[in-house]
Design a protein around this motif. Structure first.
Motif, PDB file in Angstrom:
ATOM      1  N   TRP A 430      36.509  48.879  40.851  1.00  0.00           N
ATOM      2  CA  TRP A 430      36.519  47.851  40.357  1.00  0.00           C
ATOM      3  C   TRP A 430      34.974  46.162  39.987  1.00  0.00           C
ATOM      4  CZ3 TRP A 430      38.641  46.330  35.629  1.00  0.00           C
ATOM      5  CH2 TRP A 430      39.633  45.914  35.544  1.00  0.00           C
ATOM      6  N   SER A 431      34.279  46.190  41.626  1.00  0.00           N
ATOM      7  CA  SER A 431      33.074  45.596  42.016  1.00  0.00           C
ATOM      8  C   SER A 431      31.852  46.954  40.699  1.00  0.00           C
ATOM      9  CB  SER A 431      32.953  45.767  43.187  1.00  0.00           C
ATOM     10  OG  SER A 431      34.169  44.401  43.728  1.00  0.00           O
ATOM     11  N   THR A 432      32.387  48.333  41.457  1.00  0.00           N
ATOM     12  CA  THR A 432      31.579  49.139  41.605  1.00  0.00           C
ATOM     13  C   THR A 432      30.886  49.275  40.257  1.00  0.00           C
ATOM     14  OG1 THR A 432      31.830  50.468  42.504  1.00  0.00           O
ATOM     15  CG2 THR A 432      30.319  51.773  41.172  1.00  0.00           C
ATOM     16  N   ILE A 433      31.772  49.145  39.376  1.00  0.00           N
ATOM     17  CA  ILE A 433      31.422  49.727  37.358  1.00  0.00           C
ATOM     18  C   ILE A 433      31.043  48.534  37.325  1.00  0.00           C
ATOM     19  CG2 ILE A 433      34.277  49.130  36.829  1.00  0.00           C
ATOM     20  CD1 ILE A 433      31.380  51.395  35.267  1.00  0.00           C
ATOM     21  N   ILE A 434      31.278  46.926  37.629  1.00  0.00           N
ATOM     22  CA  ILE A 434      30.583  45.518  37.049  1.00  0.00           C
ATOM     23  C   ILE A 434      29.483  45.441  37.214  1.00  0.00           C
ATOM     24  CG2 ILE A 434      30.577  43.285  37.234  1.00  0.00           C
ATOM     25  CD1 ILE A 434      33.640  43.512  37.372  1.00  0.00           C
ATOM     26  N   ALA A 435      29.208  46.353  38.693  1.00  0.00           N
ATOM     27  CA  ALA A 435      27.838  45.767  39.722  1.00  0.00           C
ATOM     28  C   ALA A 435      26.717  47.527  38.711  1.00  0.00           C
ATOM     29  CB  ALA A 435      27.576  46.566  40.965  1.00  0.00           C
ATOM     30  N   GLY A 436      27.537  48.307  37.986  1.00  0.00           N
ATOM     31  CA  GLY A 436      26.857  49.380  38.249  1.00  0.00           C
ATOM     32  C   GLY A 436      25.907  48.530  36.355  1.00  0.00           C
ATOM     33  N   TYR A 442      23.268  45.504  30.697  1.00  0.00           N
ATOM     34  CA  TYR A 442      24.464  45.049  30.185  1.00  0.00           C
ATOM     35  C   TYR A 442      24.949  43.940  29.879  1.00  0.00           C
ATOM     36  CZ  TYR A 442      22.867  50.115  28.410  1.00  0.00           C
ATOM     37  OH  TYR A 442      22.061  50.981  28.796  1.00  0.00           O
ATOM     38  N   ALA A 443      24.569  42.293  30.381  1.00  0.00           N
ATOM     39  CA  ALA A 443      25.264  41.690  30.288  1.00  0.00           C
ATOM     40  C   ALA A 443      26.948  41.731  29.427  1.00  0.00           C
ATOM     41  CB  ALA A 443      24.187  40.177  30.327  1.00  0.00           C
ATOM     42  N   GLU A 444      26.965  42.238  28.466  1.00  0.00           N
ATOM     43  CA  GLU A 444      28.138  41.515  27.521  1.00  0.00           C
ATOM     44  C   GLU A 444      29.637  42.889  28.265  1.00  0.00           C
ATOM     45  OE1 GLU A 444      29.961  42.387  22.974  1.00  0.00           O
ATOM     46  OE2 GLU A 444      27.287  42.228  23.529  1.00  0.00           O
ATOM     47  N   GLU A 445      28.828  44.097  28.896  1.00  0.00           N
ATOM     48  CA  GLU A 445      29.790  44.968  29.296  1.00  0.00           C
ATOM     49  C   GLU A 445      29.562  44.267  30.384  1.00  0.00           C
ATOM     50  OE1 GLU A 445      27.080  45.665  27.579  1.00  0.00           O
ATOM     51  OE2 GLU A 445      27.329  47.052  25.947  1.00  0.00           O
ATOM     52  N   ALA A 446      29.378  43.803  31.499  1.00  0.00           N
ATOM     53  CA  ALA A 446      30.422  43.125  32.827  1.00  0.00           C
ATOM     54  C   ALA A 446      31.089  42.265  32.466  1.00  0.00           C
ATOM     55  CB  ALA A 446      28.369  42.359  33.234  1.00  0.00           C
ATOM     56  N   PHE A 447      30.235  40.817  31.642  1.00  0.00           N
ATOM     57  CA  PHE A 447      31.342  40.121  31.234  1.00  0.00           C
ATOM     58  C   PHE A 447      32.908  40.667  31.184  1.00  0.00           C
ATOM     59  CE2 PHE A 447      28.124  37.295  31.951  1.00  0.00           C
ATOM     60  CZ  PHE A 447      28.928  36.315  32.744  1.00  0.00           C
ATOM     61  N   GLU A 448      32.795  41.842  30.043  1.00  0.00           N
ATOM     62  CA  GLU A 448      34.204  42.306  29.375  1.00  0.00           C
ATOM     63  C   GLU A 448      34.641  42.729  30.647  1.00  0.00           C
ATOM     64  OE1 GLU A 448      32.868  44.449  26.507  1.00  0.00           O
ATOM     65  OE2 GLU A 448      32.639  43.512  24.911  1.00  0.00           O
ATOM     66  N   TYR A 449      34.509  43.476  31.395  1.00  0.00           N
ATOM     67  CA  TYR A 449      34.767  43.895  32.455  1.00  0.00           C
ATOM     68  C   TYR A 449      35.281  42.815  33.937  1.00  0.00           C
ATOM     69  CZ  TYR A 449      34.498  48.688  31.634  1.00  0.00           C
ATOM     70  OH  TYR A 449      34.486  50.180  30.923  1.00  0.00           O
ATOM     71  N   THR A 464      31.442  41.495  43.319  1.00  0.00           N
ATOM     72  CA  THR A 464      31.785  41.389  42.205  1.00  0.00           C
ATOM     73  C   THR A 464      30.811  40.448  41.607  1.00  0.00           C
ATOM     74  OG1 THR A 464      34.141  41.880  42.597  1.00  0.00           O
ATOM     75  CG2 THR A 464      33.843  41.538  39.782  1.00  0.00           C
ATOM     76  N   LEU A 465      31.248  39.022  41.545  1.00  0.00           N
ATOM     77  CA  LEU A 465      30.757  37.798  40.752  1.00  0.00           C
ATOM     78  C   LEU A 465      29.078  37.664  41.275  1.00  0.00           C
ATOM     79  CD1 LEU A 465      33.337  35.119  41.770  1.00  0.00           C
ATOM     80  CD2 LEU A 465      33.008  36.301  39.953  1.00  0.00           C
ATOM     81  N   ALA A 466      28.702  38.163  42.414  1.00  0.00           N
ATOM     82  CA  ALA A 466      27.219  38.038  42.511  1.00  0.00           C
ATOM     83  C   ALA A 466      26.904  39.172  41.652  1.00  0.00           C
ATOM     84  CB  ALA A 466      26.702  38.530  44.339  1.00  0.00           C
ATOM     85  N   SER A 467      26.887  39.997  41.458  1.00  0.00           N
ATOM     86  CA  SER A 467      26.933  41.046  40.581  1.00  0.00           C
ATOM     87  C   SER A 467      26.487  40.511  39.033  1.00  0.00           C
ATOM     88  CB  SER A 467      27.400  42.575  40.374  1.00  0.00           C
ATOM     89  OG  SER A 467      27.297  43.216  41.951  1.00  0.00           O
ATOM     90  N   VAL A 468      27.201  40.171  38.462  1.00  0.00           N
ATOM     91  CA  VAL A 468      27.415  39.420  37.092  1.00  0.00           C
ATOM     92  C   VAL A 468      26.165  38.022  37.265  1.00  0.00           C
ATOM     93  CG1 VAL A 468      28.875  38.363  34.749  1.00  0.00           C
ATOM     94  CG2 VAL A 468      29.513  40.176  36.628  1.00  0.00           C
ATOM     95  N   LEU A 469      26.393  37.835  38.498  1.00  0.00           N
ATOM     96  CA  LEU A 469      25.221  36.210  38.059  1.00  0.00           C
ATOM     97  C   LEU A 469      24.605  36.454  38.585  1.00  0.00           C
ATOM     98  CD1 LEU A 469      27.322  34.014  41.209  1.00  0.00           C
ATOM     99  CD2 LEU A 469      26.957  33.336  38.511  1.00  0.00           C
TER     100      LEU A 469
END
Length: 730
Positions: A430-436, A442-449, A464-469
């Motif tokens: 999960w963290s890898t796909i969100i970080a990618g 791709y902010a919208e996709e990161a939030f969706e995941y 995970t949270l650091a990637s989206v931040l």
């Protein structure tokens, strides 16, 4: 989507009535002769890939490096042809707003694509329309006519109604006659373009559009864009088609006068949509097996002529045997190949995994890695599938593989495909796909995941949270960042170093320095990432004194760590470590020390470290050091526009106008042109990019009217700055 899975198999149409031109060798255009391609009188072998998105991405100048990277990687792997869209009709960020009305920004994106392909020696196949609704397609053309009061009951009226056909012919004329703003060459005269494609996967074909192309352009080849399904001309083969009614005839449609070669599109997952991600459907197997005997004959001929020793021929034979299930024969071909590239390695790994030999595929992947063959995103995707199928997820996260390899080489498209097929999704996946997604912007996709993970997966961790931040900060989307901060507080991860530094970075980049400083001050243990984020925040928002004060303490801390590497741990600092220290010194204004460190470092002095010092010279107004630094950079890259402009800006800032004028004059003499900087703004969830004096926006007139109104109401005069005095990095 079909676009992501397209495999282009180029083959000369075996038809003696095909359109043919005899031309002089050496003009750079691809020609056909019999059943062969020729370039400048020599046989030409097409080895290509599909990338529909090139124009769309290149229309944003800040994203153009992705196009350059794609071409660079393709050329490195021996690919010679790319197929991409030359259309985007109506809708969001179109090429064609309405019939005859074009988006210059999008057209410049296509200009850039052609120019970059030319730079990397890659030929292009440009598709002119879409059978499907994506990017407008035939439906958009029909709707344009409907909006003009035409009664058109079917989208297939695209192929029949004279008004709609007229719209499309005008589009063809516009594209072919386009003057490339980068190369100065009209598209119809550019040998970078290998061929025009009438339409992406039409369900009907007409020779009228082909005639329009040939009336304007006799230089380029033409193909129809068909998928490759059998029809009435070969009824005995119709049972090899997938179980859907297509309505086309690959053989007869490609015999239309003027069609120079045929293409075949293979979509096994689309034809069997309820199967696994990488199925081995009977349709594709039967299709391939139908011509296996012919393939074996080609194999025998290649052995007789020694063509089999070519890595391209060997890889093609290997791929053929693997796809028809002849695994042992495919492995034999692989082991007899004198040289192997990423294509041959990927072919054998893919064949083994598809045949159910996932662990064996991972063995070959390990051997590929040890052989130092550079993997591409597809190789990683199939290896990840093998991990999932064999329950060996730890394979990728062991000592020999690191996250940065996965991020750099595993594209978000491949990542999403593989992730959605994983039977076991843990925190790492999960963290890898969100970080990618986050690292690619791709902010919208990161939030969706992230939302999906919170609903169905394990609890998000600090990674995970650091990637989206991070993506919130990079995209300056403060509101979403605040919501994520609230979630961090709720789950109790605000004290972890990774999340804290990401919060400081996010608030700093979004301009909320007060909130960033509050988080930084409340931290019990400082870390270098938080220090750097805080300093950058102050510097980027004009708080130079605060940034320098912070740096004074950080430089001493940096030297402590730098010196302890060799003194305490017997680790020799690398070039990157020196670069970090030079950057620290530059940001703190200690330019003489930075210059001395560059001169004394036991590595080659490249333009990266010198450019770091040059930017610092401009910030701190040290013209003499800046001049010396600029001379070093220009020794390495005499035509570096940024260096010339920065030097001119430094002279101008100190009132040394003669020297500033000389610097600008030197640019003109060398023919150096600075690419204009771009800015972007988000309004109602839509991002628009623009440059100085840009008039390409459809509401440009209204925007400039409002700007004139604001200027007239302003209490202070607005000065127009000489573009040459703009910051080189704008």
């Amino acid at each position: 989507m079909k676009h992501f899975l397209l495999v282009i198999l180029l083959a000369i149409l075996i038809h003696q009535g095909c359109f043919h031109i005899d031309v002089e060798a050496g003009n750079g255009f691809i020609r056909t002769r019999g059943v062969h391609f020729f370039l400048n009188g020599n046989p030409y072998y097409a080895n290509g890939f599909n990338a529909y998105w090139l124009m769309y991405v290149a229309s944003d100048p800040s994203q153009r490096s992705k196009v350059s990277t794609a071409f660079h990687q393709a050329a490195t792997h021996g690919l010679t042809v790319a197929r991409t869209w030359a259309f985007s009709d109506g809708g969001y960020r179109p090429l064609q707003y309405s019939p005859g009305s074009y988006n210059e920004q999008m057209f410049k994106g296509l200009d850039f694509v052609i120019a970059e392909a030319r730079r990397y020696g890659i030929k292009l196949i440009l598709s002119l329309a879409n059978n499907y609704d994506s990017f407008g397609g035939k439906k958009q053309y029909v709707n344009w006519a409907r909006n003009q009061g035409r009664y058109l009951p079917s989208d297939d009226d695209f192929f029949r109604h004279p008004v709609v056909k007229g719209y499309f012919k005008n589009h063809i004329k516009t594209v072919l006659n386009r003057y490339n703003s980068f190369t100065g060459i009209h598209y119809k005269d550019d040998p970078t373009i290998m061929a025009w494609e009438l339409m992406n996967e039409p369900r009907c074909t007409s020779d009228q559009s082909g005639s329009t192309i040939q009336s304007i352009d006799r230089n380029h080849l033409l193909e129809a864009g068909l998928e490759g399904f059998y029809g009435q001309s070969t009824p005995q083969r119709k049972n090899l088609n997938p179980g859907i009614e297509i309505g086309t005839d690959f053989i007869s449609n490609n015999r239309i006068p003027g069609i120079d070669f045929a293409t075949v599109h293979s979509y096994p997952d689309q034809w069997t949509p309820h199967g696994p991600l990488y199925p081995k459907p009977c349709t594709q197997s039967l299709w391939a097996q139908f011509d296996t005997s012919f393939g074996e004959s080609v194999h025998a001929y290649s052995v007789k002529t020694d063509f089999v020793n070519s890595v391209f021929v060997g890889s093609a034979l290997l791929d053929m045997y693997m796809k028809v299930g002849e695994i042992e024969q495919g492995c034999t071909v692989f082991h007899e190949m004198p040289t192997r590239n990423v294509v041959s390695w990927t072919a054998i790994i893919t064949g083994l995994v598809h045949a159910g030999y996932s662990k064996e595929g991972l063995v070959y992947f390990s051997e590929m890695w040890r052989s130092k063959v550079v993997c591409d995103s597809y190789t990683f995707a199939i290896a990840l599938k093998a991990c999932a199928d064999s329950g060996s997820n730890e394979f990728f996260f062991s000592g020999q593989f690191h996250h940065d390899h996965v991020f750099k080489m595993w594209t978000v498209i491949s990542a999403a495909m593989v992730f959605q097929e994983l039977t076991r999704r843990d925190t790492v996946s999960w963290s890898t796909i969100i970080a990618g997604y986050s690292q690619e912007g791709y902010a919208e996709e990161a939030f969706e995941y992230l939302s999906w993970m919170r609903r169905e997966g394990p609890k998000p961790n600090e990674f995970t949270l650091a990637s989206v931040l991070s993506v919130c900060g990079n995209m300056a989307i403060l509101e979403q960042g605040k919501q994520l901060h609230a979630h961090v507080l709720h789950v109790g991860l605000e004290e972890t170093a990774m999340v804290r530094s990401s919060l400081v970075n996010m608030y700093s980049k979004c301009g909320s320095l007060k909130e960033a400083s509050k988080i930084f001050d409340e931290a019990e243990n400082d870390d270098i990432v938080s220090w750097t984020a805080m300093i950058n925040g102050y510097a980027e928002h004009g708080c130079s004194q605060e940034a320098i004060d912070f740096h004074a303490g950080l430089v001493d801390l940096g030297f402590h760590y730098f010196n302890s590497m060799s003194n305490e741990y017997q680790i020799c600092p690398s070039k990157e470590h020196y670069g970090c220290m030079i950057d620290l010194l530059c940001r703190a204004g200690r330019l003489s020390e930075a210059e001395s460190m560059i001169k004394s470092m036991p590595f080659q002095k490249d333009d990266v470290v010198w450019s770091t010092l040059l930017r610092a010279c401009r910030v701190h107004g040290d013209v003499d050091c800046g001049r010396r630094t600029a001379e070093k950079i220009l020794e390495l890259d005499p035509n570096c526009a940024a260096t010339h402009i920065t030097l001119a800006n430094m002279y101008a800032a100190k009132g040394r106008w003669d020297e500033a004028a000389n610097a600008r004059k030197l640019m003109k003499v060398k023919g150096i042109i600075k690419e204009p900087g771009w800015s972007w703004i988000k309004v109602k969830d839509r991002v628009s990019a623009f440059m100085s004096r840009d008039q390409s926006h459809p509401q440009g007139e209204d925007i400039y009217s409002m700007l004139d109104l604001l200027v007239s109401k302003a209490q202070k005069p607005v000065l127009e700055i000489d573009p040459l005095l703009d910051d080189a990095n704008h």
